[in-house]
Design a protein around this motif. Structure first.
Motif, PDB file in Angstrom:
ATOM      1  N   PRO A   1      37.289 -38.162  51.356  1.00 21.89           N
ATOM      2  CA  PRO A   1      36.963 -37.461  50.101  1.00 21.89           C
ATOM      3  C   PRO A   1      35.811 -36.483  50.279  1.00 21.89           C
ATOM      4  CG  PRO A   1      37.340 -39.776  49.683  1.00 21.89           C
ATOM      5  CD  PRO A   1      37.338 -39.625  51.175  1.00 21.89           C
ATOM      6  N   LEU A   2      35.972 -35.295  49.713  1.00 20.82           N
ATOM      7  CA  LEU A   2      34.940 -34.274  49.806  1.00 20.82           C
ATOM      8  C   LEU A   2      33.864 -34.512  48.759  1.00 20.82           C
ATOM      9  CD1 LEU A   2      37.143 -31.072  50.302  1.00 20.82           C
ATOM     10  CD2 LEU A   2      35.767 -32.231  52.040  1.00 20.82           C
ATOM     11  N   PRO A   3      32.590 -34.417  49.153  1.00 16.26           N
ATOM     12  CA  PRO A   3      31.519 -34.618  48.182  1.00 16.26           C
ATOM     13  C   PRO A   3      31.423 -33.442  47.222  1.00 16.26           C
ATOM     14  CG  PRO A   3      30.597 -33.928  50.286  1.00 16.26           C
ATOM     15  CD  PRO A   3      32.066 -34.156  50.523  1.00 16.26           C
ATOM     16  N   ASP A   4      30.895 -33.706  46.030  1.00 16.95           N
ATOM     17  CA  ASP A   4      30.644 -32.620  45.080  1.00 16.95           C
ATOM     18  C   ASP A   4      29.734 -31.585  45.735  1.00 16.95           C
ATOM     19  OD1 ASP A   4      32.112 -33.924  43.133  1.00 16.95           O
ATOM     20  OD2 ASP A   4      30.354 -34.914  42.260  1.00 16.95           O
ATOM     21  N   TYR A   5      30.026 -30.324  45.455  1.00 12.39           N
ATOM     22  CA  TYR A   5      29.245 -29.249  46.074  1.00 12.39           C
ATOM     23  C   TYR A   5      28.313 -28.640  45.032  1.00 12.39           C
ATOM     24  CZ  TYR A   5      28.392 -25.619  49.563  1.00 12.39           C
ATOM     25  OH  TYR A   5      27.814 -24.790  50.516  1.00 12.39           O
ATOM     26  N   PRO A   6      27.003 -28.675  45.271  1.00 11.01           N
ATOM     27  CA  PRO A   6      26.078 -28.147  44.263  1.00 11.01           C
ATOM     28  C   PRO A   6      26.202 -26.634  44.109  1.00 11.01           C
ATOM     29  CG  PRO A   6      24.893 -28.767  46.261  1.00 11.01           C
ATOM     30  CD  PRO A   6      26.293 -29.251  46.419  1.00 11.01           C
ATOM     31  N   ILE A   7      26.354 -26.210  42.893  1.00  8.28           N
ATOM     32  CA  ILE A   7      26.390 -24.782  42.563  1.00  8.28           C
ATOM     33  C   ILE A   7      24.997 -24.295  42.195  1.00  8.28           C
ATOM     34  CG2 ILE A   7      27.382 -23.044  41.006  1.00  8.28           C
ATOM     35  CD1 ILE A   7      29.345 -24.246  43.014  1.00  8.28           C
ATOM     36  N   THR A   8      24.204 -25.171  41.619  1.00 10.17           N
ATOM     37  CA  THR A   8      22.824 -24.825  41.281  1.00 10.17           C
ATOM     38  C   THR A   8      21.867 -25.822  41.928  1.00 10.17           C
ATOM     39  OG1 THR A   8      22.753 -26.174  39.255  1.00 10.17           O
ATOM     40  CG2 THR A   8      23.562 -23.907  39.055  1.00 10.17           C
ATOM     41  N   TYR A   9      20.633 -25.382  42.113  1.00 12.92           N
ATOM     42  CA  TYR A   9      19.557 -26.216  42.649  1.00 12.92           C
ATOM     43  C   TYR A   9      18.361 -26.169  41.697  1.00 12.92           C
ATOM     44  CZ  TYR A   9      21.318 -26.975  47.460  1.00 12.92           C
ATOM     45  OH  TYR A   9      22.014 -27.394  48.573  1.00 12.92           O
ATOM     46  N   PRO A  10      17.606 -27.249  41.622  1.00  9.32           N
ATOM     47  CA  PRO A  10      16.419 -27.250  40.751  1.00  9.32           C
ATOM     48  C   PRO A  10      15.221 -26.592  41.440  1.00  9.32           C
ATOM     49  CG  PRO A  10      16.681 -29.404  41.747  1.00  9.32           C
ATOM     50  CD  PRO A  10      17.862 -28.590  42.204  1.00  9.32           C
ATOM     51  N   ILE A  11      15.410 -25.323  41.832  1.00  8.88           N
ATOM     52  CA  ILE A  11      14.352 -24.545  42.470  1.00  8.88           C
ATOM     53  C   ILE A  11      14.297 -23.175  41.810  1.00  8.88           C
ATOM     54  CG2 ILE A  11      14.548 -25.751  44.684  1.00  8.88           C
ATOM     55  CD1 ILE A  11      16.172 -23.358  45.721  1.00  8.88           C
ATOM     56  N   SER A  12      13.248 -22.422  42.103  1.00  7.43           N
ATOM     57  CA  SER A  12      13.094 -21.106  41.486  1.00  7.43           C
ATOM     58  C   SER A  12      13.535 -19.963  42.391  1.00  7.43           C
ATOM     59  CB  SER A  12      11.624 -20.889  41.088  1.00  7.43           C
ATOM     60  OG  SER A  12      10.780 -20.978  42.221  1.00  7.43           O
ATOM     61  N   TRP A  13      13.568 -20.164  43.723  1.00  4.11           N
ATOM     62  CA  TRP A  13      13.947 -19.079  44.626  1.00  4.11           C
ATOM     63  C   TRP A  13      15.458 -18.892  44.635  1.00  4.11           C
ATOM     64  CZ3 TRP A  13      11.559 -15.176  46.796  1.00  4.11           C
ATOM     65  CH2 TRP A  13      12.221 -14.444  47.778  1.00  4.11           C
ATOM     66  N   GLY A  14      15.891 -17.637  44.532  1.00  2.00           N
ATOM     67  CA  GLY A  14      17.314 -17.337  44.546  1.00  2.00           C
ATOM     68  C   GLY A  14      17.732 -16.618  43.283  1.00  2.00           C
ATOM     69  N   ILE A  15      19.034 -16.512  43.076  1.00  2.00           N
ATOM     70  CA  ILE A  15      19.569 -15.872  41.877  1.00  2.00           C
ATOM     71  C   ILE A  15      19.462 -16.853  40.719  1.00  2.00           C
ATOM     72  CG2 ILE A  15      21.625 -14.886  40.795  1.00  2.00           C
ATOM     73  CD1 ILE A  15      22.575 -14.065  43.582  1.00  2.00           C
ATOM     74  N   PRO A  16      18.768 -16.503  39.636  1.00  2.00           N
ATOM     75  CA  PRO A  16      18.636 -17.435  38.504  1.00  2.00           C
ATOM     76  C   PRO A  16      20.001 -17.807  37.923  1.00  2.00           C
ATOM     77  CG  PRO A  16      17.049 -15.632  38.312  1.00  2.00           C
ATOM     78  CD  PRO A  16      17.985 -15.264  39.427  1.00  2.00           C
ATOM     79  N   ALA A  17      20.221 -19.099  37.737  1.00  2.00           N
ATOM     80  CA  ALA A  17      21.480 -19.567  37.157  1.00  2.00           C
ATOM     81  C   ALA A  17      21.509 -19.248  35.664  1.00  2.00           C
ATOM     82  CB  ALA A  17      21.634 -21.063  37.380  1.00  2.00           C
ATOM     83  N   PRO A  18      22.592 -18.664  35.150  1.00  2.00           N
ATOM     84  CA  PRO A  18      22.640 -18.245  33.748  1.00  2.00           C
ATOM     85  C   PRO A  18      23.185 -19.313  32.804  1.00  2.00           C
ATOM     86  CG  PRO A  18      24.562 -17.416  34.878  1.00  2.00           C
ATOM     87  CD  PRO A  18      23.787 -18.203  35.892  1.00  2.00           C
ATOM     88  N   PHE A  19      23.147 -20.579  33.218  1.00  2.00           N
ATOM     89  CA  PHE A  19      23.802 -21.631  32.453  1.00  2.00           C
ATOM     90  C   PHE A  19      22.768 -22.469  31.707  1.00  2.00           C
ATOM     91  CE2 PHE A  19      26.219 -21.068  36.514  1.00  2.00           C
ATOM     92  CZ  PHE A  19      27.175 -20.200  35.983  1.00  2.00           C
ATOM     93  N   GLN A  20      22.990 -22.653  30.416  1.00  2.00           N
ATOM     94  CA  GLN A  20      22.018 -23.302  29.541  1.00  2.00           C
ATOM     95  C   GLN A  20      21.716 -24.731  29.980  1.00  2.00           C
ATOM     96  OE1 GLN A  20      20.421 -21.747  27.007  1.00  2.00           O
ATOM     97  NE2 GLN A  20      19.157 -23.593  26.794  1.00  2.00           N
ATOM     98  N   GLU A  21      22.720 -25.449  30.457  1.00  2.00           N
ATOM     99  CA  GLU A  21      22.512 -26.865  30.785  1.00  2.00           C
ATOM    100  C   GLU A  21      21.657 -27.073  32.027  1.00  2.00           C
ATOM    101  OE1 GLU A  21      26.909 -26.076  31.923  1.00  2.00           O
ATOM    102  OE2 GLU A  21      25.279 -25.067  30.857  1.00  2.00           O
TER     103      GLU A  21
END
Length: 513
Positions: free
Chosen positions: A225-245
């Protein structure tokens, strides 16, 4: 319109210039294959760029005492200049421009709106001293699968993804003496297991050019089984995630490859004069594009598994990449290239010192295709002199004897020999068995044969004809010699030339080291 082949080499991190390990890996191979396709009349685009969203930008900037922004600006210029210096003819060179960010966010928002991402609680190393979660380049430890030491995100040894929270004995790379604890955080993920069956089916149909190490890794990854792949990280460097949750988080840079590749295609097409109705036109299902990746083995998971899953998540909108050509590490004096230890040879420095064709030939001859290979200046001098420079110059001396005689006849025997020469090089350049080392070996064999040829009366045209064919087939590697000697570098599918007019050929300059 004939089918377009899109060739992509993953963008190097903008944390320094390109050393020979980078060049001898995916970049030279991608360039040679691109030049070969164009020489045989096929439509092709070659794309790469630089990536500034990786956490390695931050860690390297910290080590160098620079700001990340300054490091990115310097590295971007260095990477592009070095590729040009070694003759890698990139069509689209991507960067950190707003259009790239817009492409990534548009791709992610489309999947988010379709409900393809899910909120999951994941465990991450956490530094109480800095108040930061440690992901990818921020965290170092043992791989939970192969036990090799490395950073989080991807294992350079076995190629598997490494969740930061699964590292063995994790440490902060920037503050290794600080205590580290594990904390939970909610992030958006792509549930990879949903796509495992379709990924497996895709590789059963395609991927025939994959080398054994990648085949083994893909089979291993898809066998469980393939593990879930993180789309977002709880960090500030990178492209800001535009998702409210997940407000305040950033897009995982290793989740960018699918969107980045779409952007690569658009940029490359535009710079080759193609008109696209939309940025993703070449990636649309039914577009007929053939996508080929040349990449280091450690990029297997983000480009061949995670990116394919994200494209599948588009529910048929996009086509899937067909071929992947990987390479292993290229070493310097039997040790990995290391910028931090000063154990490095920069690509631009070497071609400023050594004729570029000699560098390209030697890197092809020692390409790390299936196992680690090694670079040394002594070997460069010895190999290029004995296998390339001396035989070529003897061949050119012989051709000189026949210049000024006008048109010379070419026999049926020579036309048949030329067809076999073209076939032997094609067997190295076509994707099914692509190999730079065998291309260099084939060139060495042909030059040796020509250099030993005692030309008898009546064979002058045959000799000059076969020299011309060999040089055309070598042109994807020996770009400067071919550019100086040939009005154009087309490789014929067959040969029906009845005559040839010999011309004075340039000589190669040896490098003594």
């Amino acid at each position: 319109m004939s089918r377009t082949t899109l060739i992509i080499s993953p963008a190097p991190t903008a944390n320094g210039d390109l050393h020979l390990g980078h060049i001898a890996g995916p970049f030279l191979a991608a360039d040679v294959h691109t030049r070969y396709l164009r020489a045989t009349g096929r439509n092709v685009l070659l794309a790469t760029g630089f990536q500034d969203t990786s956490t390695y930008v931050v860690t390297t900037a910290r080590r160098l005492g620079m700001t990340p922004k300054a490091l990115v600006a310097r590295s971007a210029e260095q990477i592009e200049t070095t590729l040009a210096a070694v003759g890698v003819g990139v069509d689209g060179f991507t960067g950190d421009e707003d259009r790239f960010v817009k492409t990534v966010l548009g791709f992610m928002e489309q999947l988010h709106a379709a409900g393809k991402f899910e909120l999951r609680t994941m465990t991450f190393p956490y530094s109480p001293a800095t108040g930061e979660y440690l992901v990818d380049g921020y965290a170092r430890g043992g791989c939970p699968l192969c036990l090799a030491d490395g950073c989080a995100g991807l294992c350079e040894s076995c190629g598997n993804p490494i969740a930061a929270g699964d590292l063995i004995d994790p440490k902060s790379t920037m503050n290794p003496d600080d205590p580290v604890e594990l904390r939970e955080a909610q992030v958006l993920v792509l549930p990879m297991e949903r796509y495992r069956g379709r990924i497996r089916a895709h590789f059963a149909e395609h991927g025939k050019a994959m080398r054994p190490h990648m085949v083994q890794a893909i089979e291993e990854m898809l066998s469980r089984p393939l593990p879930d792949y993180p789309i977002t990280y709880p960090i500030s460097w990178g492209i800001p995630a535009p998702f409210q949750e997940v407000a305040g988080q950033a897009i995982n840079p290793n989740a960018e490859p699918a969107a980045w590749s779409i952007y690569c295609a658009a940029l490359s097409a535009e710079r080759r004069g193609m008109k696209l109705a939309a940025d993703d036109e070449l990636w649309l299902a039914g577009a007929g594009t053939k996508v080929v990746y040349f990449l280091g083995f450690d990029n297997t998971y983000p480009f061949a598994v995670a990116a394919v899953a994200m494209l599948l998540a588009s529910d048929g909108r996009y086509l899937l990449p067909e071929e992947f050509i990987t390479n292993e590490f290229y070493e310097l004096d039997n040790s990995k290239f290391s910028t931090s230890r000063g154990h490095v040879v920069w690509g631009r420095d070497l071609v400023a010192e050594v004729p570029r064709d000699l560098v390209r030939f030697h890197l092809a001859a020692t390409s790390p295709e299936n196992q680690r290979t090694d670079f040394s200046r002594l070997a460069l001098a010895r190999v290029t002199t004995s296998r390339l420079v001396e035989p070529w110059n003897r061949v050119a001396d012989t051709v000189d004897r026949f210049t000024g005689r006008g048109s010379l006849p070419v026999s049926e025997r020579s036309r048949a020999a030329a067809a076999r020469i073209i076939e032997r090089f094609a067997a190295c350049y076509e994707l099914d068995c692509f190999s730079l080392t065998r291309a260099a070996e084939t060139l060495t064999e042909q030059l040796g044969r020509l250099a030993r040829w005692a030309v008898r009366p009546g064979e002058e045209g045959d000799f000059c004809h076969e020299v011309d064919v060999v040089l055309r087939c070598a042109a994807p590697i020996l770009i400067d010699l071919a550019g100086a000697a040939l009005p154009e570098t087309r490789i014929p599918v067959g040969t029906n030339r009845m005559t040839v007019t010999p011309v004075t050929l340039p000589r190669l300059t040896p490098w003594a080291g």
